[in-house]
Design an enzyme around this catalytic site. Structure first.
Site, PDB file in Angstrom:
ATOM      1  N   GLY A  85       0.825  -1.205   0.000  1.00 35.43           N
ATOM      2  CA  GLY A  85       0.000   0.000   0.000  1.00 35.43           C
ATOM      3  C   GLY A  85       0.861   1.256   0.000  1.00 35.43           C
ATOM      4  N   SER A 157      -3.270   9.220   8.624  1.00 32.12           N
ATOM      5  CA  SER A 157      -2.570   8.222   7.816  1.00 32.12           C
ATOM      6  C   SER A 157      -1.317   8.835   7.214  1.00 32.12           C
ATOM      7  CB  SER A 157      -3.491   7.734   6.690  1.00 32.12           C
ATOM      8  OG  SER A 157      -2.720   7.216   5.618  1.00 32.12           O
ATOM      9  N   ASP A 306       0.689  -0.409  13.185  1.00 30.43           N
ATOM     10  CA  ASP A 306       1.186  -1.701  12.677  1.00 30.43           C
ATOM     11  C   ASP A 306       1.507  -2.685  13.800  1.00 30.43           C
ATOM     12  OD1 ASP A 306       0.931  -0.818  10.099  1.00 30.43           O
ATOM     13  OD2 ASP A 306       3.027  -0.232   9.889  1.00 30.43           O
ATOM     14  N   LYS A 333      -6.341  -2.845   6.132  1.00 32.57           N
ATOM     15  CA  LYS A 333      -4.896  -3.110   6.025  1.00 32.57           C
ATOM     16  C   LYS A 333      -4.698  -4.287   5.053  1.00 32.57           C
ATOM     17  CE  LYS A 333      -3.250   0.141   8.548  1.00 32.57           C
ATOM     18  NZ  LYS A 333      -2.449   1.178   7.887  1.00 32.57           N
ATOM     19  N   ARG A 379       1.834  -9.284   9.107  1.00 27.03           N
ATOM     20  CA  ARG A 379       1.882  -8.925  10.531  1.00 27.03           C
ATOM     21  C   ARG A 379       1.024  -9.867  11.373  1.00 27.03           C
ATOM     22  NH1 ARG A 379       5.282  -4.740  10.233  1.00 27.03           N
ATOM     23  NH2 ARG A 379       4.882  -3.176   8.638  1.00 27.03           N
TER      24      ARG A 379
HETATM   25  C1  S3P Z   1       2.906   3.461   6.416  1.00 26.22           C
HETATM   26  C2  S3P Z   1       1.795   3.985   7.002  1.00 26.22           C
HETATM   27  C3  S3P Z   1       0.769   3.181   7.673  1.00 26.22           C
HETATM   28  C4  S3P Z   1       1.258   1.772   7.960  1.00 26.22           C
HETATM   29  C5  S3P Z   1       1.997   1.176   6.813  1.00 26.22           C
HETATM   30  C6  S3P Z   1       3.196   2.028   6.437  1.00 26.22           C
HETATM   31  C7  S3P Z   1       3.871   4.374   5.773  1.00 26.22           C
HETATM   32  O1  S3P Z   1      -0.374   3.114   6.851  1.00 26.22           O
HETATM   33  O2  S3P Z   1       0.185   0.943   8.322  1.00 26.22           O
HETATM   34  O3  S3P Z   1       2.458  -0.129   7.161  1.00 26.22           O
HETATM   35  O4  S3P Z   1       5.017   3.964   5.494  1.00 26.22           O
HETATM   36  O5  S3P Z   1       3.504   5.535   5.531  1.00 26.22           O
HETATM   37  P1  S3P Z   1      -1.535   4.251   6.907  1.00 26.22           P
HETATM   38  O6  S3P Z   1      -0.887   5.525   6.568  1.00 26.22           O
HETATM   39  O7  S3P Z   1      -2.542   3.860   5.881  1.00 26.22           O
HETATM   40  O8  S3P Z   1      -2.070   4.174   8.301  1.00 26.22           O
END
Ligand code: S3P
Length: 423
Positions: A85, A157, A306, A333, A379
């Site tokens: 993501g 986020s 996380d 997630k 995870r």
């Molecule tokens: C991340 C942000 C988080 C986290 C992901 C990594 C990042 O997601 O869960 O594993 O590197 O910016 P969200 O921003 O959607 O909460």
């Protein structure tokens, strides 16, 4: 289990994605020591190659080299972001400021994850999108000249925040944004400041002005606190011994899990604190402890998002009830983490319930036993593998290989925790 020794964890995933992207935007050669080499990091490296950067293969122990050309180039083929993501959303931000079209997709898990949370504000800046699967992937972005943005995020986020800040950099425009609750990880802000961008905070609003310039750089990536969290959990649940985890990133927007564990009675000592490229780094020294339940507030969630799978399995061994407030984000997630955490905790004999968006876990002393379904969520797999180390446990995990998404070598590291020595 008795724990012993001195262990290192792989490089920080969030920082690795960001420095790969920034190095691709620099004109010249950057060197990244300690970059994560996991599947997610390789997804970012792969698509940056498709976008015109030269990125050396990501191999454990090797220094990664990125040769950027200042701007990205139109890709010939669809960009496959795998399970990541962060790769997808941050790349969308960068591409918004580039005058060409690109189509992004991913694996089954990633294709179902929401993208309008970034495409809506990027659209307000002037990027256009063609959706091929509603809110999910595949998705085509048509970037170009951008307008400044002032935007209140619907959820806290770091991925949305970083996508918008990177769009501001790529499009050379000012971006102001505010998160609704708590503060998500701020690696992008720290890195941009290091490149001379004027980032200020006022009344919860973060404003980035396009005053800086991304120059080629050399960086050491600290160990990932989110990976260290699993080893911290295993050491706290052990019967005796002591474990040192060296060189862990200790950015305060990432260490919320240590505060929660301390409240539960699991005090983790921090030693050898230093600073690497604006990020605090140190060693974690952990000893087994008897734990009690706590309440994790909604404001704390962005700082430990996380680590909730790990904290939830630890809570299942702590006296009393642990409540995680407002964790609805877990539904989107790598899996429906909220649903699967509850289902799997129950499957191994623990008590867990979801009330609205709150997760409640009641601790017990019976050894966990049962089959765990991970839906290939790294995870979840690692959290239940940690639970499987408690004395008398019989926890069967359908897929532990998926740990390679963020923590290459996790099964071997976990099984060596009790062997002592340094590795
Ligand atoms: C991340 C942000 C988080 C986290 C992901 C990594 C990042 O997601 O869960 O594993 O590197 O910016 P969200 O921003 O959607 O909460």
């Amino acid at each position: 289990m008795r724990v012993a020794g001195n262990v290192r964890v792989p490089g920080d995933k969030s920082i690795t994605h960001r420095v790969l992207l920034l190095a691709a935007l620099a004109r010249g050669s950057s060197r990244i020591r300690g970059a994560l080499t996991s599947l997610d990091a390789r997804s970012t490296a792969r698509i940056l190659r498709q976008l015109g950067a030269t990125v050396s293969p990501l191999r454990g122990g090797a220094v990664a080299q990125v040769d950027g050309h200042g701007r990205l180039r139109r890709p010939d083929r669809i960009l496959d972001c795998g399970n990541s993501g962060t790769t997808t959303r941050l790349t969308l931000g960068v591409l918004a400021g580039h005058d060409f079209a690109a189509t992004l997709t991913g694996d089954r898990s990633l294709r179902r994850r929401p993208m309008r949370r970034v495409t809506t504000p990027l659209g307000a800046m002037g990027a256009r999108f063609t959706e091929h699967n509603g809110d999910g992937l595949p998705l085509t972005i048509h970037g170009g000249p951008l307008e400044p943005l002032r935007y209140q995020l619907p959820v806290s986020s770091a991925q949305i925040k970083s996508a918008l800040l990177l769009a501001g950099i790529a499009g050379n425009v000012e971006v102001s944004l505010r998160e609704p609750q708590g503060c998500s990880r701020d690696h992008t802000e720290r890195l941009l400041r290091a490149f001379g961008y004027d980032l200020t905070e006022n009344d919860g609003w973060i404003t980035s002005k396009p005053t800086g310039r991304i120059e080629p750089f050399t960086i050491d990536v600290p160990g990932d606190p989110s990976s260290a969290a699993f080893l911290v959990g295993a050491a706290l649940l052990a019967e005796s011994g002591s474990l040192r985890i060296s060189g862990v990133g200790l950015n305060p927007t990432r260490t919320g899990f240590l505060e929660v564990l301390a409240r539960m009675g699991g005090l983790v000592h921090i030693e050898n604190l230093s600073d690497q490229f604006g990020e605090p780094v140190g060693d974690l020294v952990v000893q087994p402890a008897s734990l009690g339940g706590t309440e994790v507030t909604a404001e704390e969630i962005p700082g430990l998002i996380d680590e909730i799978p790990l904290l939830a399995v630890v809570a299942s061994r702590a006296a009393g009830i642990t409540t995680f407030r407002q964790v609805g984000e877990l539904r989107v997630k790598e899996s429906d983490r909220l649903g699967l955490l509850t289902e799997n905790l129950r499957a191994v004999g623990a008590r867990a319930e979801v009330h609205g968006d709150d997760l409640l876990v009641e601790g017990g002393e019976r050894p966990p036993a049962g089959a765990v379904r991970t839906a290939a969520d790294h995870r979840l797999a690692m959290a239940f593998a940690v639970l499987g180390t408690v004395p008398g446990a019989r926890v069967e995990i359908d897929d532990l290989a998926c740990a390679a998404v963020s923590f290459p070598g996790f099964p071997e590291t976990l099984s060596r925790l009790s062997a002592g020595g340094t590795w």
